[in-house]
Scaffold this active site. Structure first.
Site, PDB file in Angstrom:
ATOM      1  N   HIS A  76      24.181  28.050   9.898  1.00 43.32           N
ATOM      2  CA  HIS A  76      23.314  29.237   9.785  1.00 43.32           C
ATOM      3  C   HIS A  76      23.341  29.738   8.354  1.00 43.32           C
ATOM      4  CE1 HIS A  76      21.375  33.020  10.853  1.00 43.32           C
ATOM      5  NE2 HIS A  76      22.320  33.637  10.130  1.00 43.32           N
TER       6      HIS A  76
ATOM      7  N   GLY B 256     -13.482  12.000   8.781  1.00 41.08           N
ATOM      8  CA  GLY B 256     -12.269  11.597   9.473  1.00 41.08           C
ATOM      9  C   GLY B 256     -11.163  12.599   9.257  1.00 41.08           C
TER      10      GLY B 256
ATOM     11  N   VAL C 115       0.835  -1.200   0.000  1.00 44.56           N
ATOM     12  CA  VAL C 115       0.000   0.000   0.000  1.00 44.56           C
ATOM     13  C   VAL C 115       0.871   1.253   0.000  1.00 44.56           C
ATOM     14  CG1 VAL C 115      -1.626   1.358   1.375  1.00 44.56           C
ATOM     15  CG2 VAL C 115      -1.984  -1.101   1.085  1.00 44.56           C
TER      16      VAL C 115
END
Length: 473
Positions: free
Chosen positions: A447, A183, A46
């Site tokens: 950074h 859902g 799946v």
């Protein structure tokens, strides 16, 4: 292939070729076992064919479409942006084909025998595999059951026509003008938001008091806010009652706090969980493999069932239905068969939802850590104070680190924001290695990167953040 009805001998039989089964088969072969893997459908299960991979391909396409339409904040304007959904589906199918082809090559390269068909146990040491062309018998020393799960079908909302499971929702030929989702868990939230980005009018009906139940509410509130920005209407604490469909649309009746409501849309997507594939003709009852009241296979810390040389992994055993959980359990089972001391430990099992923004979690939540008896300290750092996040126009979100106040050990993390799915790996490694807050704080993070948010969150817990005001002592 087989003379008469004699059985062929194999060391390890693997039933199911999803992310649990094919990983188990490869690991078993690496450990010197002769392996047969059986699946009645496509390699990859799946996840690769009808779940994780195709859904993420479509979600990525939806992000691209949204970015093309809304680049004004960057000074970029595009006109007449359109979606050729047939090409989008072609892209998705190409991704799936590439990934499943990779699995096929890996199985072949590891000398795993593949049988496309079904499997039925004859006794504890023999099974028959069969398709329309052949039906050989195999005698095995060990077996690993990895048959996965399927969407739960509710009686008032049977799949068919305009009532869809996630499988059909990923293969629609066109973008629906409107979509109802029953859902609001991770599948419903992901696919609902995806179609909303493509332009569908989406309504989500969720029985709990928030979408993505199971995640911290301070995380889900950010996701819900983002959903509403794209026009998604969310009903929580709602009970779906019935559906009537025509050849053009479907109408759902539901109630919220006793008030009756109804909504009509092109399609209805039902995503209320998954059911283990332990029924049918597999023959678990015939050989005495014990199941619990939900149809889950009972296993020990290595994946052994009530029959010691037969193992079970993935969606058919207790725990979240996650592809990476199945793969992890597959490795443990294969290694246990080879006599290695591997055991299952779920302490660092991450959970990720590919909504916008993404959500991820690993280890304990603050409440869980307290339940385990820890003296807990928590630190949270905002995406909005991170240069990279702001430059990407993705300032919504945070990293929250849960730690033991006495030892500084990292116990858990919850992240909501851009690339949360990737940022969670550092924290999983930290928990697995027994890292402390100082270990994270003293690790130099490049950074400008989103990874700095993790470092800053650790510094918040330690009480000396640089890019946030320290809490008063």
């Amino acid at each position: 292939m087989v003379v008469g009805d004699a059985s062929l001998d194999i060391d390890t039989l693997v039933i199911g070729a999803g992310p649990g089964g094919y990983v188990a088969a490869i690991r078993a072969a690496q450990l010197g076992q002769s392996v047969l893997i059986v699946d009645k459908s496509e390699l990859g299960g799946v996840c690769l064919n009808r779940g994780c991979i195709p859904s993420k391909a479509l979600i990525s396409a939806a992000h691209q479409y949204e970015a093309a339409k809304h680049g004004e904040s960057f000074g970029i304007t595009a006109e007449n942006v359109k979606v050729d959904f047939a090409k989008t589906q072609e892209f998705k199918n190409g991704v799936v084909k590439k990934m499943t082809g990779g699995v096929s090559g890996l199985l072949k390269g590891n000398k795993v025998e593949v049988f496309n068909g079904e499997c039925m146990f004859i006794n504890e040491n023999e099974a028959r595999v069969f398709n329309e062309h052949e039906s050989p018998r195999y005698r095995f020393k060990n077996a690993i059951i990895a048959t996965g799960s399927r969407p739960i079908e509710l009686k008032p909302f049977p799949f068919g026509g305009r009532i869809l499971s996630s499988t059909e929702a990923l293969n629609l030929p066109e973008i629906p003008k409107s979509l109802i989702v029953i859902g609001g868990g991770y599948i419903g939230a992901e696919l609902g938001q995806m179609y909303s980005k493509f332009g569908s009018k989406v309504t989500i009906i969720e029985g709990m008091d928030t979408v993505l139940p199971g995640f911290d509410k301070d995380m889900t509130s950010i996701v819900a806010k983002s959903m509403k920005k794209t026009g998604i209407e969310i009903f929580t604490g709602a009970k779906a009652e019935s559906a009537e469909q025509t050849d053009k649309d479907v109408t759902v009746k539901f109630s919220v706090n006793g008030e009756s409501k109804e909504v009509t849309a092109d399609y209805l997507l039902v995503t209320v969980g998954r059911r283990p594939n332990t029924d049918g003709e597999l023959g678990l009852d015939l050989i005495g493999v014990e199941l619990d009241e939900r149809g889950m296979v009972k296993v020990d810390h290595q994946g052994r069932t009530s029959i010691p040389h037969i193992f079970a992994i993935g969606d058919i055993v207790a725990g979240l239905a996650l592809a990476h959980k199945a793969s992890y359990e597959g490795k443990v089972a294969a290694e246990a068969i080879a006599g290695e001391p591997s055991v299952v430990d779920y302490k660092c099992m991450p959970a990720v939802v590919f909504t916008d923004p993404e959500c991820s979690s690993v280890g304990y939540t603050e409440a869980q850590a307290k339940e385990k008896g820890h003296n807990v300290k928590v630190g949270k750092f905002s995406y909005g104070a991170n240069g990279r996040a702001v430059s990407l126009n993705a300032a919504e979100g945070f990293v929250k680190i849960v730690a033991d106040a006495d030892t500084g050990l990292v116990l858990g993390t919850q992240i909501v924001g851009l690339e949360a799915s990737n940022l969670i790996a550092e924290l999983g490694l930290a928990i697995e290695m027994g890292a402390t807050l100082e270990d994270i704080s003293l690790t130099i993070h490049a950074h400008p990167t989103l990874g700095e948010i993790v470092m800053e969150a650790a510094e918040v817990v330690l009480g000396h953040p640089i890019h946030a005001l320290a809490p008063r002592r």
